[in-house]
Write a protein that holds these residues in place. Structure first.
Motif, mmCIF file in Angstrom:
data_model
loop_
_atom_site.group_PDB
_atom_site.id
_atom_site.type_symbol
_atom_site.label_atom_id
_atom_site.label_comp_id
_atom_site.label_asym_id
_atom_site.label_seq_id
_atom_site.Cartn_x
_atom_site.Cartn_y
_atom_site.Cartn_z
ATOM 1 N N THR A 189 -5.247 -4.690 4.751
ATOM 2 C CA THR A 189 -5.915 -5.961 3.902
ATOM 3 C C THR A 189 -7.537 -5.336 3.478
ATOM 4 O OG1 THR A 189 -5.055 -7.528 5.456
ATOM 5 C CG2 THR A 189 -6.791 -8.193 3.947
ATOM 6 N N VAL A 190 -7.406 -4.720 2.412
ATOM 7 C CA VAL A 190 -8.846 -3.890 2.154
ATOM 8 C C VAL A 190 -9.732 -4.434 1.243
ATOM 9 C CG1 VAL A 190 -7.905 -1.493 2.641
ATOM 10 C CG2 VAL A 190 -7.450 -2.664 0.515
ATOM 11 N N GLU A 191 -10.905 -4.375 1.204
ATOM 12 C CA GLU A 191 -11.974 -5.023 0.192
ATOM 13 C C GLU A 191 -11.668 -4.469 -1.162
ATOM 14 O OE1 GLU A 191 -15.992 -4.981 0.540
ATOM 15 O OE2 GLU A 191 -15.794 -7.298 0.941
ATOM 16 N N ASN A 192 -12.224 -5.270 -2.127
ATOM 17 C CA ASN A 192 -12.006 -4.841 -3.590
ATOM 18 C C ASN A 192 -12.811 -3.389 -3.841
ATOM 19 O OD1 ASN A 192 -10.619 -7.005 -3.929
ATOM 20 N ND2 ASN A 192 -12.108 -8.461 -4.981
ATOM 21 N N THR A 193 -13.879 -3.355 -3.206
ATOM 22 C CA THR A 193 -14.509 -2.122 -3.469
ATOM 23 C C THR A 193 -13.866 -0.907 -3.209
ATOM 24 O OG1 THR A 193 -15.524 -2.729 -1.396
ATOM 25 C CG2 THR A 193 -16.890 -3.255 -3.368
ATOM 26 N N VAL A 194 -12.887 -0.875 -2.083
ATOM 27 C CA VAL A 194 -12.179 0.286 -1.799
ATOM 28 C C VAL A 194 -11.233 0.796 -2.908
ATOM 29 C CG1 VAL A 194 -10.820 1.204 0.035
ATOM 30 C CG2 VAL A 194 -12.319 -0.588 0.515
ATOM 31 N N ASP A 195 -11.400 1.915 -3.345
ATOM 32 C CA ASP A 195 -10.206 2.471 -4.406
ATOM 33 C C ASP A 195 -10.010 3.624 -3.935
ATOM 34 O OD1 ASP A 195 -11.499 4.088 -7.135
ATOM 35 O OD2 ASP A 195 -12.764 3.346 -5.509
ATOM 36 N N ALA A 196 -8.651 3.994 -4.433
ATOM 37 C CA ALA A 196 -8.024 5.044 -4.136
ATOM 38 C C ALA A 196 -8.889 6.346 -4.576
ATOM 39 C CB ALA A 196 -6.561 4.988 -4.445
ATOM 40 N N ASP A 197 -9.342 6.329 -5.724
ATOM 41 C CA ASP A 197 -9.935 7.297 -6.551
ATOM 42 C C ASP A 197 -11.094 7.749 -5.743
ATOM 43 O OD1 ASP A 197 -8.576 6.186 -8.972
ATOM 44 O OD2 ASP A 197 -9.259 7.936 -9.708
ATOM 45 N N PHE A 198 -12.196 6.929 -5.292
ATOM 46 C CA PHE A 198 -13.080 7.392 -4.591
ATOM 47 C C PHE A 198 -12.569 8.085 -2.965
ATOM 48 C CE2 PHE A 198 -15.762 6.073 -0.632
ATOM 49 C CZ PHE A 198 -16.913 6.655 -0.850
ATOM 50 N N LEU A 199 -11.790 7.419 -2.495
ATOM 51 C CA LEU A 199 -11.356 8.124 -1.106
ATOM 52 C C LEU A 199 -10.562 9.366 -1.545
ATOM 53 C CD1 LEU A 199 -9.583 4.861 0.374
ATOM 54 C CD2 LEU A 199 -11.869 6.189 1.203
ATOM 55 N N ALA A 200 -9.829 9.713 -2.628
ATOM 56 C CA ALA A 200 -9.204 10.822 -2.878
ATOM 57 C C ALA A 200 -10.444 11.803 -3.119
ATOM 58 C CB ALA A 200 -8.150 10.830 -3.982
ATOM 59 N N ALA A 201 -11.567 11.539 -3.792
ATOM 60 C CA ALA A 201 -12.289 12.468 -3.977
ATOM 61 C C ALA A 201 -13.184 12.856 -2.865
ATOM 62 C CB ALA A 201 -13.364 11.799 -4.993
ATOM 63 N N GLN A 202 -13.124 12.005 -1.925
ATOM 64 C CA GLN A 202 -14.195 12.223 -0.572
ATOM 65 C C GLN A 202 -13.120 13.265 0.267
ATOM 66 O OE1 GLN A 202 -17.132 11.286 -0.133
ATOM 67 N NE2 GLN A 202 -16.735 10.480 -2.270
ATOM 68 N N THR A 203 -11.813 13.607 -0.013
ATOM 69 C CA THR A 203 -10.917 14.058 1.221
ATOM 70 C C THR A 203 -10.330 15.343 0.663
ATOM 71 O OG1 THR A 203 -9.458 12.605 0.420
ATOM 72 C CG2 THR A 203 -10.280 12.073 2.458
ATOM 73 N N PRO A 204 -11.045 16.439 0.051
ATOM 74 C CA PRO A 204 -10.341 17.603 -0.401
ATOM 75 C C PRO A 204 -10.032 18.229 0.904
ATOM 76 C CG PRO A 204 -12.454 17.552 -1.324
ATOM 77 C CD PRO A 204 -12.473 16.484 -0.428
ATOM 78 N N GLY A 205 -8.881 19.043 0.880
ATOM 79 C CA GLY A 205 -8.392 19.757 2.207
ATOM 80 C C GLY A 205 -7.684 18.955 3.134
ATOM 81 N N PHE A 206 -7.662 17.700 3.003
ATOM 82 C CA PHE A 206 -6.915 16.843 4.083
ATOM 83 C C PHE A 206 -5.487 16.840 3.428
ATOM 84 C CE2 PHE A 206 -10.177 13.818 5.936
ATOM 85 C CZ PHE A 206 -11.356 14.889 5.628
ATOM 86 N N SER A 207 -4.721 16.741 4.432
ATOM 87 C CA SER A 207 -3.403 16.570 4.436
ATOM 88 C C SER A 207 -2.704 15.220 4.376
ATOM 89 C CB SER A 207 -2.369 17.289 5.565
ATOM 90 O OG SER A 207 -2.622 16.650 6.642
ATOM 91 N N GLY A 208 -1.538 15.010 4.002
ATOM 92 C CA GLY A 208 -1.052 13.596 4.041
ATOM 93 C C GLY A 208 -0.985 12.721 5.346
ATOM 94 N N ALA A 209 -0.685 13.756 6.339
ATOM 95 C CA ALA A 209 -0.711 13.028 7.614
ATOM 96 C C ALA A 209 -2.463 12.654 7.956
ATOM 97 C CB ALA A 209 -0.460 14.080 8.674
ATOM 98 N N ASP A 210 -3.428 13.670 7.572
ATOM 99 C CA ASP A 210 -4.808 13.043 7.737
ATOM 100 C C ASP A 210 -5.023 12.029 7.053
ATOM 101 O OD1 ASP A 210 -5.550 15.524 9.142
ATOM 102 O OD2 ASP A 210 -5.863 16.616 7.278
ATOM 103 N N ILE A 211 -4.501 11.721 5.717
ATOM 104 C CA ILE A 211 -4.966 10.491 4.943
ATOM 105 C C ILE A 211 -4.191 9.318 5.648
ATOM 106 C CG2 ILE A 211 -4.212 9.496 2.857
ATOM 107 C CD1 ILE A 211 -4.560 12.226 1.463
ATOM 108 N N ALA A 212 -2.967 9.459 6.243
ATOM 109 C CA ALA A 212 -2.358 8.288 6.965
ATOM 110 C C ALA A 212 -3.187 8.052 8.300
ATOM 111 C CB ALA A 212 -0.834 8.586 7.489
ATOM 112 N N ASN A 213 -3.638 9.082 8.839
ATOM 113 C CA ASN A 213 -4.462 8.808 9.999
ATOM 114 C C ASN A 213 -5.870 7.955 9.485
ATOM 115 O OD1 ASN A 213 -5.469 9.160 12.475
ATOM 116 N ND2 ASN A 213 -5.613 11.124 12.546
#
Ligand code: ATP
Length: 644
Positions: A387-411
């Motif tokens: 259950t996330v707030e409207n301000t959270v968007d996948a684009d912002f999070l993806a931009a902050q996480t270069p070098g992260f793996s799928g497992a890191d993202i799930a984590n």
């Protein structure tokens, strides 16, 4: 609807268990009873003083038996049957016959002591009052039959175990009698994996290739009628957490065929021959159920190059015979027999080349760390259940996480939800995600760590050194913030947002080295001495400098030569594939490179000493300094940054 147990079973099972259970209990009780001497139940235990005072001196003793030189059994004369003192032991029940004895027992200690004490006590006795002492030897049947009974019990237990396992009839299992059988989990129609290709975000090419394999199995004729051969094996290679296992699970969920899944380490046992026999059994089962898929996760556990490190590990015989069996099985089943082997590993360099050649694992699927678009898709998958707030968007999070793996993202998604729950929020907010990322990268904050004011100052100047150098060098990843809050093992950190590069040139590498040395350079400039705080930086710098010189061919003296070995095999047979002379040149060039970049870092900091001091003081005051503060101190990066 509630399931009721079968009435027949209800009646039969407990009865059989009941009978067998009672037999065991009776045997055990009988053995215990046999072990205890009869006198234990009838005789009363007393000590020498009581014996002498109340029994011997009253001339009540009929006879004494010394059993096994240890226990004295006392028999009381019949005429004392009505004596108040002896009534209980001679007539335990009213109206019943007299107890024949022994009536009392005590431990004599040693024969010598006993005889001496008796002699003393009987000094005043007349000759016919003296007590008759007999020495008897009694053997305990329990100890006699024990060595006979134990092997019988063991044989019976083994037989029962064996019988149970024969009855169970499952694929493999962990019992002692099944260790040669395959331990693979079998997914069929009834217990199919619930994961589908929709749960795997990004990885479009890999999904496409895998889907094709499933198609081969479902409809082989389309391909074979044109003369094409169906691949035998597909190996999925990629860094940890990039979704290899997930992809295989999706195949299990989507394919309409039996799916055998196991990990490479399940073949490896300490007994020689077990692995090979498990491989045989696995392929036999798969062929019986063809068309089917076998999935071997972490195949490097068995597929490691033969002969590699054999001398040191010693355990190689078993692994090699398992691998040989695997190679033979993959060669053995005809191309169109309808069994496809999927395997996953993150150490493809360790695998035996024989395993990777066409005809075995024909297809190689390489998974990489996800790019921006993939990360956005993976975030979408893992944000769905939150259950996330409207301000959270996948684009912002993806931009902050270069070098992260799928497992890191799930984590991260899970950690953010945990943080929000701890903060008693209704919805997971952007800040929770940012905190989760920092926690995953650098560990939890340790505000309680005791750091002296002097140390705090050194840490502040060290981090400020990194920040200033990296701000002023164009080719270093953009700085996001600097912090002197201890986290995990580190005492402070400069946070960068890595840019996604496929290639890096010499200038970029040297700038990165320079930024990494900025911390130590700052310590030297400000305090005139250096500390152990730069250990991590120096480790990173040394490794990077060696790769630049020995692998990437960046060094003029070494030239365009790379001593990198992509398959990890020592084909030349030498410990190092270069001469001692070259080794010395590499060492010298690495030292020169590091020294040169360290000097550059120092020069930059000396030129900007005031900015360094302002930043360090601000850090001491605020603990965390953001990009905006750096802009105020040093000016906009785009205007001040240079290339070395
Ligand atoms: P390892 O080599 O360490 O075994 P792996 O590559 O097999 O790692 P997985 O076990 O497949 O990694 O992935 C771990 C978790 O990461 C998955 O359970 C899933 O939650 C998440 N994950 C990884 N990649 C993706 C993806 N492409 N889409 C969605 N989730 C993913």
């Amino acid at each position: 609807m509630d399931q009721f147990p079968n009435q027949d079973n209800l009646q039969q099972k407990p009865e059989r268990g009941f009978r067998l259970g009672w037999i065991y209990i009776i045997i055990i009780i009988s053995l215990i009873l046999l072990a205890i001497p009869g006198s234990y139940f009838t005789a009363k235990e007393i000590n020498w003083q009581e014996f002498e005072k109340y029994i011997l001196n009253r001339h009540a003793v009929e006879k004494i038996d010394i059993v096994n030189n240890e226990i004295a059994e006392i028999y009381i004369k019949k005429e004392f049957a009505n004596d108040v003192f002896f009534k209980d032991v001679l007539q335990p029940k009213i109206g019943k016959a007299l107890n024949p004895g022994p009536h009392y027992i005590f431990n004599i200690g040693s024969i010598e002591t006993f005889e001496r004490k008796m002699e003393e006590a009987e000094k005043s006795f007349s000759e016919n009052e003296k007590i008759d002492v007999t020495y008897v030897k009694r053997t305990n049947i329990f100890y006699e039959i024990l060595p006979l009974i134990i092997p019988i019990i063991l044989v019976v237990l083994m037989f029962r175990l064996f019988a149970q396992n024969v009855g169970a009839g499952r694929i493999g299992g962990s019992s002692v009698f099944n260790f040669g059988r395959s331990t693979a989990m079998l997914y069929e129609k009834e217990n199919k994996s619930t994961i589908t290709f929709n749960d795997v975000a990004g990885l479009e090419e890999a999904k496409q290739e895998i889907k094709e394999i499933v198609d081969f199995l479902m409809d082989p004729k389309t391909y074979t009628k044109l003369g094409a051969k169906i691949p035998k094996g597909v190996i999925i290679v990629g860094p940890p957490g990039t979704g290899k296992t997930l992809l295989a699970k999706a195949v299990a969920g989507e394919a309409q065929v039996p799916f055998f899944s196991l990990s490479g380490s399940e073949f490896v046992e300490m007994f020689v021959g077990v692995g090979a026999s498990r491989v045989r059994d696995l392929f036999k089962n798969a062929k019986e159920k063809a068309p089917s898929i076998i999935f071997i996760d972490e195949i490097d556990a068995v597929g490691r190059s033969r002969g590699k490190n054999a001398f040191f590990t010693g355990a190689n015989d078993e692994r090699e015979s398992t691998l040989n069996q695997l190679l033979a099985e993959m060669d053995g089943f005809g191309t169109n027999s309808g069994v496809i082997v999927l395997a996953a590993t993150n150490r493809a360099d360790m695998l035996d080349p024989a395993l990777l050649r066409p005809g075995r694992f024909d297809r190689h699927i390489y998974l990489e760390l996800p790019n921006f678009n993939d990360r956005r898709e993976i975030f979408k998958v893992h944000l769905k259940p939150l259950t996330v707030e409207n301000t959270v968007d996948a684009d912002f999070l993806a931009a902050q996480t270069p070098g992260f793996s799928g497992a890191d993202i799930a984590n991260i998604c899970n950690e953010a939800a945990l943080i929000a729950a701890r903060r008693k929020k209704e919805k997971v907010e952007k800040q929770d995600f940012i905190d989760a990322m920092e926690r995953i990268v650098a560990g939890a904050e340790k505000k309680s760590k005791i750091i002296s004011p002097d140390e705090k100052k050194i840490i502040a100047y060290h981090e400020a050194g990194h920040a200033v150098v990296s701000w002023l060098l164009k080719d270093v990843d953009p700085l996001v913030k600097v912090s002197i809050v201890p986290r995990g093992k580190s005492l402070g950190a400069a946070w960068y947002l890595p840019e996604e590069h496929q290639l890096r040139n010499t200038a970029q590498f040297t700038d990165m080295l320079c930024a990494a040395l900025g911390g130590r350079a700052s310590e030297e400039i400000i305090f005139g001495d250096v500390t152990s705080g730069a250990l991590d930086d120096l480790e990173k710098v040394t490794k990077q400098a060696y790769t630049m010189v020995a692998f990437y061919g960046f060094n003029k003296k070494i030239g365009n030569i790379s001593y990198y070995n992509s398959n990890g095999l020592n084909e030349t047979g030498f410990q190092k594939p270069y001469s001692e002379e070259t080794g010395r040149i590499i060492d010298d060039e690495v030292r020169i490179l590091v020294e040169k970049t360290y000097q550059q870092a120092k020069d930059l900091l000396l030129k900007n000493k005031d900015a360094l001091k302002t930043l360090a003081e601000l850090l001491l005051q605020k603990e965390v300094v953001l990009k905006e503060d750096l802009e105020k101190i040093l000016g906009k990066r785009s205007e001040v940054a240079i290339t070395k």
